[in-house]
Design a protein around this motif. Structure first.
Motif: not given
Length: 82
Positions: A17-27
């Motif tokens: 979940s944390d990685l998904k959030g970071l990925s979304d923020a990066y995008n």
């Protein structure tokens, strides 16, 4: 043993979940950067054209900054009346 497996499963789900959030923020940052690059290109073209027309761009920007600052101070004064 089952409690350990359950705990690791929960940790893995949290990390995912944390990685998904970071990925979304990066995008989101990548998209914002793309838009900023387009705006920067426009500013560079406008600056070149103004210089070509003999406008002192630095002075113009300074004047705009002064106007914005003065306008901000007026808005701050309005807030004091409330």
């Amino acid at each position: 043993m089952e409690s350990d497996a359950s705990e690791y499963k929960n940790i893995a789900a949290k990390l995912e979940s944390d990685l998904k959030g970071l990925s979304d923020a990066y995008n989101s940052l990548e998209q914002a950067n793309y838009h900023l690059e387009k705006e920067e290109s426009k500013v560079e073209k406008l600056t070149a054209k103004l210089v070509e027309l003999g406008v002192d761009v630095d002075k113009l920007l300074e004047d705009i900054g002064d106007e914005s600052q003065a306008q901000g101070e007026c808005e701050d004064d309005d807030d004091d009346d409330r």
